[in-house]
Design a protein around this motif. Structure first.
Motif, PDB file in Angstrom:
ATOM      1  N   ARG A  61      23.502  74.872  47.566  1.00 46.93           N
ATOM      2  CA  ARG A  61      23.917  75.443  46.499  1.00 46.93           C
ATOM      3  C   ARG A  61      24.086  74.331  45.365  1.00 46.93           C
ATOM      4  NH1 ARG A  61      27.486  76.956  50.610  1.00 46.93           N
ATOM      5  NH2 ARG A  61      27.600  79.175  50.940  1.00 46.93           N
ATOM      6  N   SER A  62      23.795  74.954  44.051  1.00 53.20           N
ATOM      7  CA  SER A  62      23.891  73.784  42.821  1.00 53.20           C
ATOM      8  C   SER A  62      25.104  74.580  42.177  1.00 53.20           C
ATOM      9  CB  SER A  62      22.652  73.635  42.042  1.00 53.20           C
ATOM     10  OG  SER A  62      22.949  72.708  40.916  1.00 53.20           O
ATOM     11  N   ASP A  98      26.603  68.738  44.847  1.00 51.25           N
ATOM     12  CA  ASP A  98      25.338  69.739  45.486  1.00 51.25           C
ATOM     13  C   ASP A  98      25.751  69.579  46.980  1.00 51.25           C
ATOM     14  OD1 ASP A  98      24.784  70.535  42.924  1.00 51.25           O
ATOM     15  OD2 ASP A  98      22.578  69.958  43.062  1.00 51.25           O
ATOM     16  N   THR A 135      20.530  77.695  46.081  1.00 53.64           N
ATOM     17  CA  THR A 135      19.083  77.340  45.665  1.00 53.64           C
ATOM     18  C   THR A 135      18.344  77.098  46.992  1.00 53.64           C
ATOM     19  OG1 THR A 135      19.659  75.092  46.001  1.00 53.64           O
ATOM     20  CG2 THR A 135      19.909  76.078  43.554  1.00 53.64           C
TER      21      THR A 135
END
Length: 359
Positions: free
Chosen positions: A314-315, A297, A320
């Motif tokens: 971001r994941s 991440d 996110t």
């Protein structure tokens, strides 16, 4: 709708011995009657070189644009992805080898005109079409026509390429590309010659051309292969060249190798290698450096280079967290984030959707 799959091309000339030399890429294939170039999709028919796969594809999918990978071009939005067969390099590690090294026209199972493609992308709420899976420079004429149709429908066009192309066709091609991710496969001529069957210099020339002479948004990917192109020295040299010749704001993606095709004897890339490469590249001055093909991440997220606060978290391919203004600036300090952003991110996420273009 009938599509003529064999169309004439412009980038070739006749040699004194009667052969025709293809001038699309630095391979300069010299073709006798009935012969095809190494790319497989361009060949001699009679007294001309023709593209033999116009309108044909190995399939169509909708992906997140981050999968190209592009982290600074309409984040979170869906992109229609497709390719043909063949390639003008012969990378021993190719992870799409069943498409790029295919010598069977049966791989080209789907047919679509440029207008059909653009309309299908609109119907599936895509924001762009990406030429990917194999190198779009080899289906030059088809890719350009699709890009023209994209623009008529308000879509963007994306080239995912190794950058192995001659100057004249390159100039025509990138007139129509809104974004590109170029594979900089290594930073030595030895690697390109021994593992890819090509050379490094034309790729560097393409990167400089895109960056300085076009409006095409550019990001770069380097797949790190243990023992081949992952030394600290080579990573630093590659990163320094990008910083010096292209600029510190060109995003660079280090991605993980997994054993495939003719390099099954090499181990997969560990996350620690990607993390180390990211650190080296940032020490060389690059502001946007990412890791890929492994969960990370931190390495997937975008930080403001001024205040170091995350602006796009971001994941995987899922966004996110979002702290980018409608003007493309950091919400925390106002610094301009390099790229093409909208007021709000897309929400396509990590989905991959195969579609039938003719339905």
């Amino acid at each position: 709708m009938h599509i003529a799959h064999s169309v004439p091309t412009r980038y070739w000339h006749r040699l004194d011995n009667g052969k025709l030399q293809c001038d699309l890429c630095p391979r300069f294939c010299k073709l006798g009657p009935g012969q095809r170039g190494l790319c497989f999709v361009r060949g001699r028919v009679g007294d001309e070189v023709r593209l033999l796969s116009y309108g044909l594809s190995s399939g169509f999918c909708i992906d997140p644009v981050e999968k190209k990978p592009l982290n600074h071009f309409l984040p979170g939005t869906p992109v229609m992805s497709f390719g043909t067969a063949g390639c003008n390099l012969a990378c021993r590690f190719c992870q799409n080898w069943d498409i790029s090294r295919s010598r069977q026209t049966e791989r080209l199972c789907d047919s679509a005109s440029p207008d059909q493609l653009a309309r299908a992308a609109v119907a599936h709420d895509c924001r762009s079409i990406a030429f990917t899976y194999n190198d779009p420079v080899i289906f030059h004429e088809y890719a350009i026509d699709v890009a023209k149709s994209c623009h008529q429908y308000g879509l963007r066009s994306i080239a995912v390429s190794a950058g192995y192309v001659c100057p004249a066709p390159r100039e025509e091609f990138y007139q129509y590309m809104d974004a590109a991710n170029i594979d900089l496969k290594a930073f030595t001529e030895r690697f390109y010659h021994r593992i890819c069957g090509g050379s490094l210099a034309p790729v560097l020339d393409t990167l400089e051309y895109i960056c300085h002479q076009t409006d095409t948004w550019l990001e770069i990917t380097t797949l790190l292969i243990p023992g081949e192109n992952d030394s600290d020295r080579e990573i630093a040299q590659l990163s320094r060249w990008i910083s010096t010749h292209l600029g510190e704001e060109v995003p660079l993606h280090f991605t993980a190798f997994h054993p495939d095709w003719k390099m099954l004897d090499h181990p997969p890339t560990p996350l620690t290698t990607l993390e180390r490469a990211r650190m080296i590249a940032m020490e060389e001055g690059l502001k946007y450096v990412y890791t890929g093909n492994l969960p990370d991440d931190t390495g997937n997220s975008t930080c403001c280079p001024e205040c170091r606060t995350p602006v796009i978290e971001r994941s995987g391919y899922m966004i996110t967290g979002w702290a980018v203004t409608s003007e493309g600036c950091c919400q925390h300090c106002g610094h301009r984030i390099a790229g093409h952003f909208e007021a709000n991110p897309g929400h396509w996420g990590s989905r991959r959707l195969a579609i039938d273009i003719n339905r």
